[in-house]
Design an enzyme around this catalytic site. Structure first.
Site, PDB file in Angstrom:
ATOM      1  N   ARG A  29       0.829  -1.212   0.000  1.00  0.00           N
ATOM      2  CA  ARG A  29       0.000   0.000   0.000  1.00  0.00           C
ATOM      3  C   ARG A  29       0.865   1.264   0.000  1.00  0.00           C
ATOM      4  O   ARG A  29       1.035   1.913  -1.025  1.00  0.00           O
ATOM      5  CB  ARG A  29      -0.963  -0.010   1.212  1.00  0.00           C
ATOM      6  CG  ARG A  29      -2.126   0.967   1.078  1.00  0.00           C
ATOM      7  CD  ARG A  29      -1.803   2.396   1.485  1.00  0.00           C
ATOM      8  NE  ARG A  29      -1.343   2.498   2.870  1.00  0.00           N
ATOM      9  CZ  ARG A  29      -0.807   3.608   3.377  1.00  0.00           C
ATOM     10  NH1 ARG A  29      -0.661   4.694   2.617  1.00  0.00           N
ATOM     11  NH2 ARG A  29      -0.376   3.638   4.623  1.00  0.00           N
ATOM     12  N   ASP A  30       1.489   1.579   1.109  1.00  0.00           N
ATOM     13  CA  ASP A  30       2.283   2.809   1.199  1.00  0.00           C
ATOM     14  C   ASP A  30       3.462   2.755   0.238  1.00  0.00           C
ATOM     15  O   ASP A  30       3.890   3.785  -0.298  1.00  0.00           O
ATOM     16  CB  ASP A  30       2.786   2.981   2.640  1.00  0.00           C
ATOM     17  CG  ASP A  30       3.267   4.394   2.939  1.00  0.00           C
ATOM     18  OD1 ASP A  30       3.003   5.312   2.150  1.00  0.00           O
ATOM     19  OD2 ASP A  30       3.911   4.583   3.986  1.00  0.00           O
ATOM     20  N   HIS A 218       6.061   4.570  12.444  1.00  0.00           N
ATOM     21  CA  HIS A 218       6.067   4.519  10.979  1.00  0.00           C
ATOM     22  C   HIS A 218       7.096   5.546  10.499  1.00  0.00           C
ATOM     23  O   HIS A 218       6.797   6.730  10.403  1.00  0.00           O
ATOM     24  CB  HIS A 218       4.649   4.861  10.495  1.00  0.00           C
ATOM     25  CG  HIS A 218       4.449   4.776   9.020  1.00  0.00           C
ATOM     26  ND1 HIS A 218       3.790   3.724   8.428  1.00  0.00           N
ATOM     27  CD2 HIS A 218       4.808   5.604   8.012  1.00  0.00           C
ATOM     28  CE1 HIS A 218       3.739   3.919   7.119  1.00  0.00           C
ATOM     29  NE2 HIS A 218       4.355   5.051   6.836  1.00  0.00           N
ATOM     30  N   HIS A 220      10.038   7.072   7.891  1.00  0.00           N
ATOM     31  CA  HIS A 220      10.580   7.163   6.536  1.00  0.00           C
ATOM     32  C   HIS A 220      12.070   7.477   6.648  1.00  0.00           C
ATOM     33  O   HIS A 220      12.514   8.124   7.594  1.00  0.00           O
ATOM     34  CB  HIS A 220       9.836   8.229   5.738  1.00  0.00           C
ATOM     35  CG  HIS A 220       8.462   7.780   5.333  1.00  0.00           C
ATOM     36  ND1 HIS A 220       8.077   7.608   4.042  1.00  0.00           N
ATOM     37  CD2 HIS A 220       7.389   7.425   6.083  1.00  0.00           C
ATOM     38  CE1 HIS A 220       6.826   7.186   3.994  1.00  0.00           C
ATOM     39  NE2 HIS A 220       6.375   7.074   5.217  1.00  0.00           N
ATOM     40  N   CYS A 251       5.399   9.150   0.459  1.00  0.00           N
ATOM     41  CA  CYS A 251       4.109   9.828   0.444  1.00  0.00           C
ATOM     42  C   CYS A 251       4.107  10.801  -0.712  1.00  0.00           C
ATOM     43  O   CYS A 251       4.909  11.730  -0.741  1.00  0.00           O
ATOM     44  CB  CYS A 251       3.862  10.562   1.750  1.00  0.00           C
ATOM     45  SG  CYS A 251       2.380  11.587   1.671  1.00  0.00           S
ATOM     46  N   ASN A 260       9.897   4.227   2.857  1.00  0.00           N
ATOM     47  CA  ASN A 260       9.715   3.740   4.219  1.00  0.00           C
ATOM     48  C   ASN A 260      10.970   3.029   4.694  1.00  0.00           C
ATOM     49  O   ASN A 260      11.780   2.569   3.895  1.00  0.00           O
ATOM     50  CB  ASN A 260       8.583   2.697   4.241  1.00  0.00           C
ATOM     51  CG  ASN A 260       7.224   3.299   4.028  1.00  0.00           C
ATOM     52  OD1 ASN A 260       6.777   3.457   2.899  1.00  0.00           O
ATOM     53  ND2 ASN A 260       6.564   3.651   5.111  1.00  0.00           N
TER      54      ASN A 260
END
Lengths: 309, 309
Positions: A29-30, A218, A220, A251, A260
């Site tokens: 997903r991300d 979470h 990055h 993002c 990430n």
């Protein structure tokens, strides 16, 4: 050759570290939502199968954000219809609003994730709403999802720095996060969306929250800090860590946000620290190298390049 | 725009961390010796000037290893003859043996660094000597250098994992390191030459040494662990950290050894932790981006890519 033959796995975690960590894999997903190459549905399905084969038990599968904003995940319904759901594996999906929740419910989803911004500027840029107005959108999603018996994760974006505002006050992050918890999120994921945080700030924000049990992190790796920040979070009692296979992702709406934290780099550290995670590093790195070939670029993960470069 | 406008520098270091760290910049030596492109002398001299301009006060300048083994640094004499030595900046050079020391003394060097392997296999591959025999080479270098009034740093290679032997027993590393200290090295730099270590192993090795005062750490980022390991070392009381501008470098004789910890990524973390270091991050990142252009490849440093990519 096994991935760890040169390595030094310990058998018991160091003082103050958890015995086990849950890896929340966000690559599908991300990760994929921010790749310039849109991956075909068959490749996505094989990616998710291979991640499950590698032992990951939480696979954020896709997003029900409007395809206009994230065309890379426009096939969310088809993906969920064809997904081979494994016993013991959770496949949460991101839902931004009630329309997204409707789609997720029709697709038979059991876990959803919602998101809110910790800053006014990012709420306006990402959601076209003020910091307060965003709750008018997200509150009914949480409430309805809970009423339908779903588990709901809450993402909080821009928890440390914001590209328009700079440093983000901790109390503002805590206020947004606690509101999501009070509404019924079972867990919060605190995001360093632009990757600027350093370990002392992680420790301080987690302390401001108090109880680490409902928290995930979470990070990055924009400024190379993701793994050091993760170490700080583990020392603060956090036991759920988001990462993406091969370091995919970012993002698309945040300036200079790159990938990430790579799941492989995290797994390497957890192995060395004697923390259980259940992932087969060789299988995972092979999967990430395979996906990097589909994306036609090297993996940003140092471990993937060292083992499969 | 200043490098830290999105960042969050704290003003005081977190508990248990040093107030100040000395960065031992190895880019011009450990960095350039492992690049496939040989950099012209004028570029090396400008690189060293720019590193000093950026506030770095210890610049490992070159190596007196035989040019047959490290052709990238074959211009060591010329470099030192033309180097604009700045007041307050140290320019140590690596010397492998007495012949190298002779060359360094003729060049008017005030600081040298010697190296020894923590493992039998690497001693044989890198030095063509056994673990014990390597001291017959290095002992007289230290003794003579001290008699000449030079400061001598001792590098210990393969302190955590070895590509041929696997995990390296801590007591073996401590024995090699203490021998170098006893001979007169003022500081030891403990090297994770193949980048496999994780933070718990760093903490354990430093504890096995006891007093952190004479210790420095030297991490490679092969498996993405370098900055997390540095954080662990700082927590153990280490106050000297080796890094290379832009993440240049590695070790040409060690399988799968990639770049050093990038100085910029270290500086970003130190800023966030409120630890003084004296480096101007913008000037340094600009320098590394400039050198990456000369090397015709992107910088491996995440910070350099985020700020100058």
């Amino acid at each position: 050759m096994g991935a760890r033959e040169n390595g030094l796995p310990d058998t018991t975690p160091a003082d103050g570290l958890p015995a086990e960590v849950e890896i929340w894999e966000v690559g599908a997903r991300d990760g994929l939502q921010n790749e310039s190459t849109t991956v075909p549905l068959d490749v996505k399905l094989e990616f998710l199968d291979r991640l499950a084969d590698a032992g990951l038990t939480t696979l954020e599968a896709t997003s029900f954000v409007h395809p206009k904003w994230v065309p890379q995940l426009a096939d969310a319904e088809d993906l969920l219809a064809r997904l081979d759901r494994r016993p013991g594996v959770a496949y949460p999906v991101l839902v931004p609003n009630e329309r997204g929740l409707d789609r997720a419910l029709r697709a038979g989803v059991e876990h959803v994730a919602v998101f809110a911004s910790a800053t006014e500027s990012f709420a306006r840029r990402n959601l076209n709403r003020s910091l307060d107005e965003q709750f008018a959108m997200v509150d009914p999603v949480i409430t309805r999802a809970r009423a339908e018996g779903l588990q709901v994760r809450g993402y909080v974006s821009m928890c440390f720095g914001d590209p328009w505002e700079g440093p983000v006050p901790r109390e503002q992050v805590v206020a947004v996060g606690k509101r999501l918890l009070d509404l019924g999120c079972h867990r919060l994921s605190l995001g360093d969306t632009i990757g600027v945080a350093t370990p002392g700030q992680v420790t301080a924000l987690l302390a401001a929250f108090g109880d680490p049990d409902p928290l995930a992190v979470h990070f990055h790796d924009t400024y190379g800090q993701a793994l050091a920040n993760t170490l700080a979070a583990l020392r603060s009692g956090v036991r759920v860590v988001d990462s993406s296979a091969g370091g995919l992702g970012g993002c698309p709406y945040a300036e200079s946000a790159t990938g990430n934290l790579a799941t492989e780099d995290l797994v390497w550290m957890l192995d060395g620290l004697g923390i259980r995670h259940g992932v087969d590093l060789d299988a995972l790195a092979t999967t990430s190298a395979w996906l990097a070939d589909h994306l036609d670029r090297p993996s940003p993960s140092r471990v993937v390049r060292a083992l499969r470069g």
